[in-house]
Write a protein that holds these residues in place. Structure first.
Motif, PDB file in Angstrom:
ATOM      1  N   ALA A 106       0.792  -1.097   0.348  1.00 32.08           N
ATOM      2  CA  ALA A 106       0.078   0.084  -0.314  1.00 32.08           C
ATOM      3  C   ALA A 106       1.020   1.559   0.081  1.00 32.08           C
ATOM      4  N   ASP A 107       2.119   1.299   1.029  1.00 30.91           N
ATOM      5  CA  ASP A 107       2.600   1.948   0.934  1.00 30.91           C
ATOM      6  C   ASP A 107       3.684   2.417  -0.525  1.00 30.91           C
ATOM      7  N   LEU A 108       4.051   1.454  -1.351  1.00 31.02           N
ATOM      8  CA  LEU A 108       5.086   1.853  -2.080  1.00 31.02           C
ATOM      9  C   LEU A 108       3.466   1.746  -3.416  1.00 31.02           C
ATOM     10  N   SER A 109       2.433   2.073  -3.400  1.00 23.30           N
ATOM     11  CA  SER A 109       1.532   2.163  -4.477  1.00 23.30           C
ATOM     12  C   SER A 109       0.962   3.599  -4.662  1.00 23.30           C
ATOM     13  N   VAL A 110       1.836   4.291  -4.089  1.00 18.01           N
ATOM     14  CA  VAL A 110       1.593   5.493  -4.022  1.00 18.01           C
ATOM     15  C   VAL A 110       3.292   6.328  -4.955  1.00 18.01           C
ATOM     16  N   THR A 111       3.548   5.609  -4.696  1.00 14.19           N
ATOM     17  CA  THR A 111       4.878   5.931  -5.478  1.00 14.19           C
ATOM     18  C   THR A 111       5.129   5.318  -7.150  1.00 14.19           C
ATOM     19  N   SER A 112       6.622   5.840  -7.134  1.00 10.69           N
ATOM     20  CA  SER A 112       7.097   4.994  -8.377  1.00 10.69           C
ATOM     21  C   SER A 112       7.679   3.314  -8.371  1.00 10.69           C
ATOM     22  N   LEU A 113       7.680   3.219  -6.917  1.00  5.41           N
ATOM     23  CA  LEU A 113       7.946   1.566  -6.897  1.00  5.41           C
ATOM     24  C   LEU A 113       6.579   0.494  -6.432  1.00  5.41           C
ATOM     25  N   ARG A 114       5.772   1.518  -6.951  1.00  5.53           N
ATOM     26  CA  ARG A 114       4.216   0.277  -7.153  1.00  5.53           C
ATOM     27  C   ARG A 114       5.012  -1.072  -7.316  1.00  5.53           C
ATOM     28  N   GLN A 115       4.634  -2.141  -5.915  1.00  3.99           N
ATOM     29  CA  GLN A 115       4.423  -3.411  -6.342  1.00  3.99           C
ATOM     30  C   GLN A 115       2.952  -3.976  -7.109  1.00  3.99           C
ATOM     31  N   GLU A 116       3.139  -5.180  -8.394  1.00  5.94           N
ATOM     32  CA  GLU A 116       1.925  -5.937  -8.471  1.00  5.94           C
ATOM     33  C   GLU A 116       1.890  -6.639  -7.455  1.00  5.94           C
ATOM     34  N   ALA A 117       2.645  -7.312  -7.259  1.00  3.75           N
ATOM     35  CA  ALA A 117       3.052  -8.854  -6.395  1.00  3.75           C
ATOM     36  C   ALA A 117       3.755  -8.557  -5.558  1.00  3.75           C
ATOM     37  N   VAL A 118       4.170  -9.743  -4.269  1.00  2.00           N
ATOM     38  CA  VAL A 118       4.777  -9.588  -3.547  1.00  2.00           C
ATOM     39  C   VAL A 118       5.115 -11.367  -2.704  1.00  2.00           C
ATOM     40  N   LEU A 119       5.806 -11.577  -2.541  1.00  2.00           N
ATOM     41  CA  LEU A 119       5.190 -12.932  -2.780  1.00  2.00           C
ATOM     42  C   LEU A 119       6.809 -14.244  -1.260  1.00  2.00           C
ATOM     43  N   PHE A 120       6.355 -14.444  -0.376  1.00  8.41           N
ATOM     44  CA  PHE A 120       6.464 -14.870   0.588  1.00  8.41           C
ATOM     45  C   PHE A 120       6.526 -16.815   0.759  1.00  8.41           C
ATOM     46  N   THR A 121       7.463 -16.941   1.231  1.00  7.55           N
ATOM     47  CA  THR A 121       7.443 -18.666   0.790  1.00  7.55           C
ATOM     48  C   THR A 121       6.947 -18.286   2.678  1.00  7.55           C
ATOM     49  N   GLU A 122       5.919 -20.504   2.655  1.00 11.38           N
ATOM     50  CA  GLU A 122       6.291 -21.227   4.891  1.00 11.38           C
ATOM     51  C   GLU A 122       6.237 -21.918   4.621  1.00 11.38           C
ATOM     52  N   THR A 123       7.755 -22.203   4.870  1.00 10.07           N
ATOM     53  CA  THR A 123       7.763 -24.329   4.958  1.00 10.07           C
ATOM     54  C   THR A 123       8.111 -24.895   6.110  1.00 10.07           C
ATOM     55  N   ALA A 124       7.694 -26.027   6.804  1.00  5.83           N
ATOM     56  CA  ALA A 124       8.188 -26.545   8.052  1.00  5.83           C
ATOM     57  C   ALA A 124       9.446 -27.284   7.791  1.00  5.83           C
ATOM     58  N   ILE A 125      10.213 -27.104   8.495  1.00  5.89           N
ATOM     59  CA  ILE A 125      11.319 -27.980   8.426  1.00  5.89           C
ATOM     60  C   ILE A 125      11.647 -28.113   9.586  1.00  5.89           C
ATOM     61  N   ALA A 126      12.956 -29.138  10.052  1.00  3.10           N
ATOM     62  CA  ALA A 126      13.170 -29.392  10.925  1.00  3.10           C
ATOM     63  C   ALA A 126      15.037 -28.958  10.953  1.00  3.10           C
ATOM     64  N   LEU A 127      15.595 -28.462  11.700  1.00  4.22           N
ATOM     65  CA  LEU A 127      16.375 -27.377  11.741  1.00  4.22           C
ATOM     66  C   LEU A 127      17.630 -28.128  13.187  1.00  4.22           C
ATOM     67  N   SER A 128      18.558 -28.349  12.748  1.00  4.31           N
ATOM     68  CA  SER A 128      19.859 -28.150  13.716  1.00  4.31           C
ATOM     69  C   SER A 128      20.539 -27.125  13.815  1.00  4.31           C
ATOM     70  N   LEU A 129      20.193 -27.239  15.302  1.00  6.96           N
ATOM     71  CA  LEU A 129      21.986 -25.628  16.191  1.00  6.96           C
ATOM     72  C   LEU A 129      22.739 -26.270  17.053  1.00  6.96           C
ATOM     73  N   SER A 130      23.824 -25.658  16.183  1.00  5.51           N
ATOM     74  CA  SER A 130      24.685 -26.171  16.987  1.00  5.51           C
ATOM     75  C   SER A 130      25.954 -24.835  17.544  1.00  5.51           C
ATOM     76  N   GLN A 131      25.809 -24.853  19.073  1.00 12.85           N
ATOM     77  CA  GLN A 131      26.190 -23.784  19.678  1.00 12.85           C
ATOM     78  C   GLN A 131      27.715 -23.841  20.744  1.00 12.85           C
ATOM     79  N   ALA A 132      28.880 -23.148  20.606  1.00 13.88           N
ATOM     80  CA  ALA A 132      29.558 -23.224  21.863  1.00 13.88           C
ATOM     81  C   ALA A 132      29.442 -22.612  22.992  1.00 13.88           C
TER      82      ALA A 132
END
Length: 132
Positions: A106-132
């Motif tokens: 909406a903010d970009l729609s009134v500028t020259s940067l107007r976007q027709e579409a914005v995409l984001f994906t959502e994926t379930a994952i298994a994560l391994s995190l190693s920390q010292a």
């Protein structure tokens, strides 16, 4: 689930040092936001990214990617964040992200940067995190 591994390494003085690394494994959700480079530096886009970062202290940005939209190529960046599944409700987060994307568009729609579409994906994952 959490476990630890122990390692012996040599320090700069040649002394053996014992190092313990903690490993965690958990379910998470990965969110990838596809953002054209043409709007990346816009103040509103940077505010959008800061708001995303307020949920999680880190993210990864993939640069130098080429996206194709309706047959036209555009340079794109992917902003990836991973949230622990046990810390956030997926439906609430998705709704919050949709609201944030809607505000951005909406903010970009009134500028020259107007976007027709914005995409984001959502994926379930298994994560391994190693920390010292």
């Amino acid at each position: 689930m959490c476990n630890a591994t122990n390692h012996t390494v040599e320090d700069a003085q040649g002394q053996a040092v014992r190092v313990t690394i903690n490993h965690s494994h958990y379910q998470a959700v990965q969110y990838d936001f596809y953002i054209p480079v043409s709007i990346w530096d816009a103040t509103r886009t940077q505010t959008f990214l800061e708001r995303l970062l307020s949920l999680q202290s880190g993210a990864t940005v993939f640069n130098g990617l080429t996206g194709v939209w309706r047959g036209d190529q555009e340079e794109t960046r992917i902003y990836r964040m991973i949230l622990r599944a046990d810390q956030f409700d997926r439906n609430n987060i998705r709704t919050a992200f949709q609201n944030e994307v809607g505000s951005l568009m909406a903010d970009l729609s009134v500028t020259s940067l107007r976007q027709e579409a914005v995409l984001f994906t959502e994926t379930a994952i298994a994560l391994s995190l190693s920390q010292a």
